[in-house]
Design an enzyme around this catalytic site. Structure first.
Site, PDB file in Angstrom:
ATOM      1  N   GLN A 270       1.023  -9.537  -6.607  1.00 28.81           N
ATOM      2  CA  GLN A 270       0.863 -10.509  -7.007  1.00 28.81           C
ATOM      3  C   GLN A 270       1.467 -11.762  -8.108  1.00 28.81           C
ATOM      4  OE1 GLN A 270      -1.046 -12.070  -4.884  1.00 28.81           O
ATOM      5  NE2 GLN A 270      -2.642 -11.066  -4.231  1.00 28.81           N
TER       6      GLN A 270
ATOM      7  N   CYS B 178      -8.737  -7.814   0.888  1.00 33.02           N
ATOM      8  CA  CYS B 178      -8.957  -6.618   0.900  1.00 33.02           C
ATOM      9  C   CYS B 178      -9.801  -6.326   1.452  1.00 33.02           C
ATOM     10  CB  CYS B 178      -8.236  -5.461   0.890  1.00 33.02           C
ATOM     11  SG  CYS B 178      -6.296  -6.327   0.326  1.00 33.02           S
TER      12      CYS B 178
ATOM     13  N   THR C  93       0.491  -1.244  -0.179  1.00 34.56           N
ATOM     14  CA  THR C  93       0.420   0.099  -0.058  1.00 34.56           C
ATOM     15  C   THR C  93       0.896   1.658   0.124  1.00 34.56           C
ATOM     16  OG1 THR C  93      -1.711  -1.404   1.253  1.00 34.56           O
ATOM     17  CG2 THR C  93      -1.817   0.999   1.222  1.00 34.56           C
TER      18      THR C  93
ATOM     19  N   THR D 268      13.084   6.720  10.376  1.00 33.46           N
ATOM     20  CA  THR D 268      14.623   5.107  10.600  1.00 33.46           C
ATOM     21  C   THR D 268      14.206   3.993  10.157  1.00 33.46           C
ATOM     22  OG1 THR D 268      14.734   6.582  13.753  1.00 33.46           O
ATOM     23  CG2 THR D 268      16.089   4.339  12.563  1.00 33.46           C
TER      24      THR D 268
ATOM     25  N   HIS E 189       5.125  -9.955   2.194  1.00 33.15           N
ATOM     26  CA  HIS E 189       4.161 -11.005   2.668  1.00 33.15           C
ATOM     27  C   HIS E 189       3.532 -11.743   2.243  1.00 33.15           C
ATOM     28  CE1 HIS E 189       0.121  -9.474   2.627  1.00 33.15           C
ATOM     29  NE2 HIS E 189       0.786  -8.572   2.639  1.00 33.15           N
TER      30      HIS E 189
ATOM     31  N   SER F 277       5.584  -6.594  -2.387  1.00 34.17           N
ATOM     32  CA  SER F 277       4.766  -6.822  -0.471  1.00 34.17           C
ATOM     33  C   SER F 277       5.929  -8.378  -0.396  1.00 34.17           C
ATOM     34  CB  SER F 277       3.821  -6.098  -0.545  1.00 34.17           C
ATOM     35  OG  SER F 277       3.595  -7.149   0.800  1.00 34.17           O
TER      36      SER F 277
ATOM     37  N   ASN G 294      -5.048  -9.426  -8.188  1.00 29.83           N
ATOM     38  CA  ASN G 294      -5.156  -9.595  -7.216  1.00 29.83           C
ATOM     39  C   ASN G 294      -6.860 -10.304  -6.446  1.00 29.83           C
ATOM     40  OD1 ASN G 294      -6.610  -7.501  -6.638  1.00 29.83           O
ATOM     41  ND2 ASN G 294      -6.624  -7.652  -5.056  1.00 29.83           N
TER      42      ASN G 294
END
Length: 377
Positions: free
Chosen positions: A178, A322, A70, A236, A200, A198, A149
Protein backbone atom coordinates in the site's frame (compact mmCIF):
# COMPACT_ATOMS: atom_id res chain seq x y z
CA UNK A 1 -19.28 5.26 -11.74
CA UNK A 2 -17.00 6.72 -9.08
CA UNK A 3 -14.43 4.13 -7.99
CA UNK A 4 -12.97 4.76 -4.54
CA UNK A 5 -11.75 1.21 -3.83
CA UNK A 6 -8.21 1.43 -5.17
CA UNK A 7 -6.61 -0.23 -2.15
CA UNK A 8 -8.51 -3.37 -3.15
CA UNK A 9 -7.29 -3.14 -6.73
CA UNK A 10 -6.53 -0.49 -9.30
CA UNK A 11 -7.50 -0.19 -12.94
CA UNK A 12 -4.59 -1.31 -15.10
CA UNK A 13 -2.94 1.40 -17.17
CA UNK A 14 -3.47 0.87 -20.90
CA UNK A 15 0.30 1.12 -21.42
CA UNK A 16 0.86 -1.80 -19.07
CA UNK A 17 -1.84 -3.89 -20.75
CA UNK A 18 -0.25 -3.12 -24.12
CA UNK A 19 3.14 -4.19 -22.80
CA UNK A 20 1.69 -7.47 -21.55
CA UNK A 21 0.04 -8.18 -24.89
CA UNK A 22 3.15 -7.25 -26.89
CA UNK A 23 5.44 -9.52 -24.86
CA UNK A 24 2.95 -12.38 -25.21
CA UNK A 25 2.96 -11.90 -28.97
CA UNK A 26 6.70 -11.41 -29.51
CA UNK A 27 8.51 -13.12 -26.61
CA UNK A 28 6.44 -16.18 -25.79
CA UNK A 29 9.36 -18.62 -25.56
CA UNK A 30 10.28 -20.29 -22.29
CA UNK A 31 13.12 -18.16 -20.84
CA UNK A 32 14.83 -21.34 -19.60
CA UNK A 33 15.11 -22.78 -23.12
CA UNK A 34 18.65 -22.86 -24.53
CA UNK A 35 17.72 -21.91 -28.10
CA UNK A 36 18.10 -18.34 -29.32
CA UNK A 37 14.43 -17.48 -28.93
CA UNK A 38 14.51 -18.58 -25.29
CA UNK A 39 17.73 -16.61 -24.81
CA UNK A 40 16.15 -13.40 -26.12
CA UNK A 41 13.11 -13.92 -23.89
CA UNK A 42 15.37 -14.43 -20.89
CA UNK A 43 17.24 -11.23 -21.72
CA UNK A 44 13.94 -9.36 -21.61
CA UNK A 45 13.15 -10.96 -18.24
CA UNK A 46 16.51 -9.97 -16.80
CA UNK A 47 16.12 -6.42 -18.10
CA UNK A 48 12.82 -6.19 -16.19
CA UNK A 49 14.56 -7.47 -13.07
CA UNK A 50 17.38 -4.93 -13.44
CA UNK A 51 14.93 -2.06 -13.86
CA UNK A 52 13.18 -2.90 -10.60
CA UNK A 53 16.47 -3.47 -8.80
CA UNK A 54 17.69 -0.02 -9.79
CA UNK A 55 14.55 1.62 -8.40
CA UNK A 56 14.70 -0.35 -5.14
CA UNK A 57 18.49 0.06 -4.88
CA UNK A 58 19.47 -3.57 -4.60
CA UNK A 59 21.29 -6.06 -6.86
CA UNK A 60 19.15 -7.55 -9.64
CA UNK A 61 19.69 -11.09 -8.38
CA UNK A 62 17.77 -10.11 -5.24
CA UNK A 63 14.50 -9.42 -7.10
CA UNK A 64 12.13 -12.38 -7.38
CA UNK A 65 8.93 -12.26 -9.40
CA UNK A 66 5.90 -13.84 -7.71
CA UNK A 67 2.15 -14.16 -8.19
CA UNK A 68 1.49 -11.13 -5.97
CA UNK A 69 1.53 -9.76 -2.44
CA UNK A 70 0.31 -12.89 -0.68
CA UNK A 71 2.98 -15.14 -2.17
CA UNK A 72 5.69 -12.52 -1.61
CA UNK A 73 4.70 -12.16 2.04
CA UNK A 74 4.65 -15.92 2.50
CA UNK A 75 8.04 -16.27 0.84
CA UNK A 76 9.44 -13.58 3.12
CA UNK A 77 8.01 -14.97 6.36
CA UNK A 78 8.76 -18.66 5.80
CA UNK A 79 11.85 -18.15 3.67
CA UNK A 80 13.66 -15.73 5.97
CA UNK A 81 12.65 -17.39 9.25
CA UNK A 82 13.84 -20.79 8.07
CA UNK A 83 16.98 -19.53 6.33
CA UNK A 84 18.16 -17.74 9.46
CA UNK A 85 16.75 -20.03 12.16
CA UNK A 86 20.28 -20.73 13.31
CA UNK A 87 20.08 -17.23 14.82
CA UNK A 88 16.96 -18.06 16.82
CA UNK A 89 13.30 -18.97 16.63
CA UNK A 90 11.61 -15.77 17.81
CA UNK A 91 9.49 -13.78 15.32
CA UNK A 92 7.75 -10.41 15.80
CA UNK A 93 4.75 -9.42 13.69
CA UNK A 94 2.58 -6.35 14.13
CA UNK A 95 -1.01 -6.90 15.27
CA UNK A 96 -2.38 -5.12 12.17
CA UNK A 97 -0.73 -7.10 9.38
CA UNK A 98 -2.42 -8.37 6.25
CA UNK A 99 -3.78 -11.94 6.62
CA UNK A 100 -1.00 -13.23 4.35
CA UNK A 101 1.46 -12.30 7.08
CA UNK A 102 -0.70 -13.14 10.10
CA UNK A 103 -1.63 -16.58 8.81
CA UNK A 104 1.96 -17.30 7.88
CA UNK A 105 2.93 -16.34 11.40
CA UNK A 106 0.36 -18.72 12.84
CA UNK A 107 1.80 -21.54 10.74
CA UNK A 108 5.32 -20.68 11.90
CA UNK A 109 4.17 -21.06 15.49
CA UNK A 110 3.34 -24.71 14.74
CA UNK A 111 6.82 -25.28 13.32
CA UNK A 112 8.93 -24.51 16.37
CA UNK A 113 8.94 -20.71 16.19
CA UNK A 114 7.77 -18.41 18.97
CA UNK A 115 5.63 -15.71 17.33
CA UNK A 116 4.67 -12.56 19.24
CA UNK A 117 2.62 -9.57 18.13
CA UNK A 118 3.49 -5.88 18.37
CA UNK A 119 0.55 -3.85 19.72
CA UNK A 120 -0.60 -0.55 18.21
CA UNK A 121 -1.92 2.67 19.69
CA UNK A 122 -5.31 4.28 19.05
CA UNK A 123 -4.05 5.55 15.68
CA UNK A 124 -3.11 2.06 14.56
CA UNK A 125 0.62 2.75 14.78
CA UNK A 126 3.00 0.22 16.34
CA UNK A 127 4.50 0.95 19.74
CA UNK A 128 8.25 1.32 19.38
CA UNK A 129 8.60 0.96 23.13
CA UNK A 130 6.93 -2.44 22.92
CA UNK A 131 9.19 -3.43 20.06
CA UNK A 132 12.20 -2.71 22.23
CA UNK A 133 10.70 -4.75 25.08
CA UNK A 134 9.75 -7.67 22.84
CA UNK A 135 13.08 -7.98 21.03
CA UNK A 136 15.22 -10.87 22.25
CA UNK A 137 18.66 -12.27 21.53
CA UNK A 138 17.00 -15.03 19.51
CA UNK A 139 14.68 -12.76 17.48
CA UNK A 140 15.21 -13.77 13.86
CA UNK A 141 12.58 -11.76 11.99
CA UNK A 142 10.44 -8.63 12.41
CA UNK A 143 7.61 -8.06 9.92
CA UNK A 144 5.70 -4.75 9.89
CA UNK A 145 3.66 -3.36 7.00
CA UNK A 146 4.71 0.08 5.79
CA UNK A 147 1.16 1.41 5.35
CA UNK A 148 -1.88 -0.30 6.85
CA UNK A 149 -4.31 -1.42 4.17
CA UNK A 150 -7.42 -0.69 6.29
CA UNK A 151 -6.64 2.71 7.81
CA UNK A 152 -3.71 4.10 5.86
CA UNK A 153 -1.68 4.48 9.06
CA UNK A 154 2.00 4.94 8.25
CA UNK A 155 4.30 2.81 10.37
CA UNK A 156 7.61 4.31 11.62
CA UNK A 157 9.84 1.96 9.65
CA UNK A 158 13.04 4.01 9.95
CA UNK A 159 12.69 4.24 13.73
CA UNK A 160 11.78 0.56 13.90
CA UNK A 161 14.87 -0.33 11.91
CA UNK A 162 17.11 1.66 14.24
CA UNK A 163 15.72 -0.16 17.27
CA UNK A 164 15.92 -3.61 15.68
CA UNK A 165 19.46 -3.05 14.40
CA UNK A 166 20.60 -1.76 17.77
CA UNK A 167 19.10 -4.54 19.86
CA UNK A 168 19.17 -7.74 17.80
CA UNK A 169 20.36 -9.59 14.71
CA UNK A 170 16.82 -9.85 13.39
CA UNK A 171 15.95 -9.26 9.76
CA UNK A 172 13.24 -6.72 8.85
CA UNK A 173 10.50 -7.38 6.29
CA UNK A 174 7.99 -4.77 5.20
CA UNK A 175 4.80 -5.26 3.23
CA UNK A 176 4.94 -2.22 0.95
CA UNK A 177 1.86 -3.15 -1.08
CA UNK A 178 0.00 0.00 0.00
CA UNK A 179 2.98 2.35 0.14
CA UNK A 180 4.93 1.78 -3.04
CA UNK A 181 4.10 4.47 -5.58
CA UNK A 182 2.74 6.81 -2.90
CA UNK A 183 5.86 7.11 -0.76
CA UNK A 184 9.60 6.61 -1.18
CA UNK A 185 10.26 2.88 -0.90
CA UNK A 186 13.77 1.51 -1.36
CA UNK A 187 16.43 -0.17 0.73
CA UNK A 188 18.55 2.93 1.27
CA UNK A 189 15.57 5.01 2.35
CA UNK A 190 14.10 2.52 4.83
CA UNK A 191 17.02 0.26 5.88
CA UNK A 192 15.07 -3.00 5.75
CA UNK A 193 15.97 -6.45 4.46
CA UNK A 194 12.92 -7.50 2.43
CA UNK A 195 10.20 -5.61 0.54
CA UNK A 196 6.89 -6.93 -0.83
CA UNK A 197 5.22 -5.21 -3.80
CA UNK A 198 2.01 -6.14 -5.64
CA UNK A 199 1.48 -5.08 -9.25
CA UNK A 200 -2.30 -4.69 -9.24
CA UNK A 201 -2.13 -2.09 -6.47
CA UNK A 202 -0.10 0.22 -8.73
CA UNK A 203 -2.19 -0.02 -11.92
CA UNK A 204 -0.48 -3.21 -13.03
CA UNK A 205 -1.95 -6.66 -13.61
CA UNK A 206 -3.36 -9.12 -11.12
CA UNK A 207 -1.37 -12.29 -10.52
CA UNK A 208 2.00 -10.55 -10.42
CA UNK A 209 4.25 -9.02 -7.82
CA UNK A 210 7.69 -9.36 -6.34
CA UNK A 211 9.81 -9.88 -3.28
CA UNK A 212 13.05 -7.92 -3.18
CA UNK A 213 15.87 -8.56 -0.75
CA UNK A 214 18.73 -6.39 0.43
CA UNK A 215 22.24 -7.18 -0.77
CA UNK A 216 23.69 -10.33 0.86
CA UNK A 217 20.31 -11.38 2.34
CA UNK A 218 19.16 -14.87 1.37
CA UNK A 219 15.83 -16.67 1.52
CA UNK A 220 14.78 -20.30 1.40
CA UNK A 221 12.32 -21.26 -1.36
CA UNK A 222 8.78 -22.37 -0.53
CA UNK A 223 8.11 -23.74 -4.02
CA UNK A 224 10.21 -26.58 -5.39
CA UNK A 225 10.77 -27.85 -8.89
CA UNK A 226 12.97 -26.73 -11.74
CA UNK A 227 14.74 -23.96 -9.83
CA UNK A 228 13.53 -20.99 -11.85
CA UNK A 229 13.71 -17.41 -10.55
CA UNK A 230 17.34 -17.80 -9.48
CA UNK A 231 16.52 -20.98 -7.62
CA UNK A 232 13.95 -19.33 -5.35
CA UNK A 233 10.62 -19.78 -7.17
CA UNK A 234 10.26 -22.89 -9.27
CA UNK A 235 7.85 -22.89 -12.17
CA UNK A 236 8.09 -21.36 -15.63
CA UNK A 237 8.46 -17.62 -15.14
CA UNK A 238 5.58 -15.71 -16.80
CA UNK A 239 7.75 -13.22 -18.66
CA UNK A 240 4.84 -11.05 -19.89
CA UNK A 241 3.70 -10.56 -16.28
CA UNK A 242 7.25 -9.88 -15.09
CA UNK A 243 7.83 -7.27 -17.78
CA UNK A 244 4.46 -5.60 -17.16
CA UNK A 245 5.24 -5.57 -13.43
CA UNK A 246 8.51 -3.79 -14.14
CA UNK A 247 6.57 -1.28 -16.23
CA UNK A 248 4.10 -0.73 -13.38
CA UNK A 249 6.95 -0.24 -10.91
CA UNK A 250 8.64 2.28 -13.21
CA UNK A 251 5.44 4.23 -13.81
CA UNK A 252 4.51 4.25 -10.11
CA UNK A 253 7.94 5.52 -9.09
CA UNK A 254 7.81 8.52 -11.43
CA UNK A 255 6.59 11.93 -10.22
CA UNK A 256 5.76 10.59 -6.74
CA UNK A 257 5.77 14.09 -5.25
CA UNK A 258 3.09 15.23 -7.71
CA UNK A 259 1.03 12.10 -7.09
CA UNK A 260 1.21 12.57 -3.34
CA UNK A 261 0.20 16.22 -3.59
CA UNK A 262 -2.84 15.37 -5.71
CA UNK A 263 -3.96 12.46 -3.54
CA UNK A 264 -3.39 14.35 -0.30
CA UNK A 265 -5.41 17.29 -1.54
CA UNK A 266 -8.35 15.03 -2.38
CA UNK A 267 -8.34 13.00 0.85
CA UNK A 268 -7.85 16.12 2.97
CA UNK A 269 -10.88 17.65 1.26
CA UNK A 270 -12.88 14.49 2.01
CA UNK A 271 -11.71 14.47 5.62
CA UNK A 272 -12.82 18.06 6.17
CA UNK A 273 -16.19 17.30 4.61
CA UNK A 274 -16.82 14.13 6.63
CA UNK A 275 -16.00 15.90 9.89
CA UNK A 276 -19.01 18.16 9.38
CA UNK A 277 -21.25 15.18 10.27
CA UNK A 278 -21.64 14.71 14.01
CA UNK A 279 -22.16 10.94 13.69
CA UNK A 280 -19.06 10.40 11.56
CA UNK A 281 -15.73 9.49 13.13
CA UNK A 282 -12.46 9.51 11.21
CA UNK A 283 -10.58 6.25 11.76
CA UNK A 284 -7.50 7.10 9.70
CA UNK A 285 -4.92 9.00 11.76
CA UNK A 286 -3.61 12.41 10.81
CA UNK A 287 -0.33 10.81 9.74
CA UNK A 288 -1.76 8.58 7.02
CA UNK A 289 -0.92 7.56 3.51
CA UNK A 290 -2.17 10.13 0.98
CA UNK A 291 -4.56 7.78 -0.81
CA UNK A 292 -6.53 6.20 2.06
CA UNK A 293 -9.23 7.74 4.25
CA UNK A 294 -11.22 5.50 6.57
CA UNK A 295 -14.19 6.63 8.63
CA UNK A 296 -17.19 5.24 10.45
CA UNK A 297 -20.81 6.24 10.96
CA UNK A 298 -22.10 5.76 14.50
CA UNK A 299 -24.43 2.78 15.04
CA UNK A 300 -24.62 2.00 11.33
CA UNK A 301 -23.40 -1.14 9.58
CA UNK A 302 -20.89 -0.45 6.88
CA UNK A 303 -22.72 -2.71 4.43
CA UNK A 304 -25.81 -0.50 4.63
CA UNK A 305 -23.83 2.57 3.62
CA UNK A 306 -21.92 0.69 0.91
CA UNK A 307 -25.15 -0.49 -0.69
CA UNK A 308 -26.71 2.95 -0.48
CA UNK A 309 -23.66 4.59 -2.09
CA UNK A 310 -23.51 1.90 -4.77
CA UNK A 311 -27.06 2.69 -5.83
CA UNK A 312 -25.84 6.22 -6.50
CA UNK A 313 -22.85 5.00 -8.53
CA UNK A 314 -20.15 5.26 -5.85
CA UNK A 315 -18.05 2.19 -5.06
CA UNK A 316 -16.25 1.94 -1.73
CA UNK A 317 -15.42 -0.85 0.72
CA UNK A 318 -15.56 -1.74 4.39
CA UNK A 319 -12.01 -1.41 5.72
CA UNK A 320 -10.29 -4.25 3.79
CA UNK A 321 -11.58 -5.93 0.64
CA UNK A 322 -9.85 -9.11 1.80
CA UNK A 323 -12.27 -9.38 4.70
CA UNK A 324 -15.21 -7.19 3.69
CA UNK A 325 -17.35 -10.19 2.74
CA UNK A 326 -16.76 -11.79 6.11
CA UNK A 327 -18.93 -11.17 9.15
CA UNK A 328 -16.15 -11.08 11.71
CA UNK A 329 -14.88 -7.72 12.96
CA UNK A 330 -11.58 -6.47 11.56
CA UNK A 331 -8.54 -7.45 13.62
CA UNK A 332 -7.08 -4.02 12.85
CA UNK A 333 -10.05 -2.17 14.36
CA UNK A 334 -9.95 -4.45 17.40
CA UNK A 335 -6.25 -3.74 17.89
CA UNK A 336 -7.05 0.00 17.75
CA UNK A 337 -9.82 -0.43 20.36
CA UNK A 338 -12.45 1.31 18.21
CA UNK A 339 -15.64 1.92 20.23
CA UNK A 340 -18.56 -0.48 19.77
CA UNK A 341 -20.76 2.29 18.34
CA UNK A 342 -18.37 2.73 15.42
CA UNK A 343 -16.68 -0.62 14.83
CA UNK A 344 -19.44 -2.00 12.56
CA UNK A 345 -19.82 1.08 10.37
CA UNK A 346 -16.34 1.45 8.97
CA UNK A 347 -15.90 2.59 5.37
CA UNK A 348 -12.62 2.89 3.49
CA UNK A 349 -12.19 5.42 0.70
CA UNK A 350 -9.06 4.63 -1.30
CA UNK A 351 -8.07 6.81 -4.24
CA UNK A 352 -5.63 6.71 -7.12
CA UNK A 353 -4.25 9.36 -9.44
CA UNK A 354 -6.96 8.34 -11.90
CA UNK A 355 -9.52 9.93 -9.60
CA UNK A 356 -10.44 13.58 -10.08
CA UNK A 357 -11.46 16.60 -8.03
CA UNK A 358 -14.82 16.52 -9.79
CA UNK A 359 -15.39 13.04 -8.41
CA UNK A 360 -14.65 14.32 -4.92
CA UNK A 361 -17.34 16.97 -5.30
CA UNK A 362 -19.80 14.45 -6.68
CA UNK A 363 -19.10 12.10 -3.76
CA UNK A 364 -19.92 14.88 -1.32
CA UNK A 365 -23.33 15.42 -2.93
CA UNK A 366 -24.08 11.70 -2.98
CA UNK A 367 -22.93 11.14 0.59
CA UNK A 368 -25.00 14.02 1.93
CA UNK A 369 -28.06 12.69 0.10
CA UNK A 370 -27.49 9.13 1.34
CA UNK A 371 -27.03 10.30 4.92
CA UNK A 372 -30.31 12.24 4.74
CA UNK A 373 -32.12 9.15 3.45
CA UNK A 374 -30.64 6.93 6.14
CA UNK A 375 -31.59 9.42 8.85
CA UNK A 376 -35.08 9.75 7.33
CA UNK A 377 -34.77 13.44 6.54
Amino acid sequence: MIYFDNSATTKAHSEIINTFVAVNEKFWANPASIHEFGHHTNELLETAREQIAEILQTPSDKVYFTSGGTESNNLAIFGLANKYKYRGNHVLISAIEHPSVLEAGKRLSTQGFKVEYIPVNKDGVISLEEVEKLLRDDTVLVSVMHVNNETGAIQPIKELSSIVRGNSRALIHIDAVQSFGKMKVNFDELDVDAITISSHKIHGLKGSGLLALKKFIEVEPILFGGGQELGIRSGTTPVPLAVSTAKAVRMASQNIEDHVEKLQKMTNDLASFLQTFSIVKLISPENRAPHILTFSVRKLKGEVLINALQKEGVLVSTSSACSSRQIKTSHVLKAMHIEDDYIKGVIRLSLSTMNTLDEIQQFKKVFRHVMNVIKGE
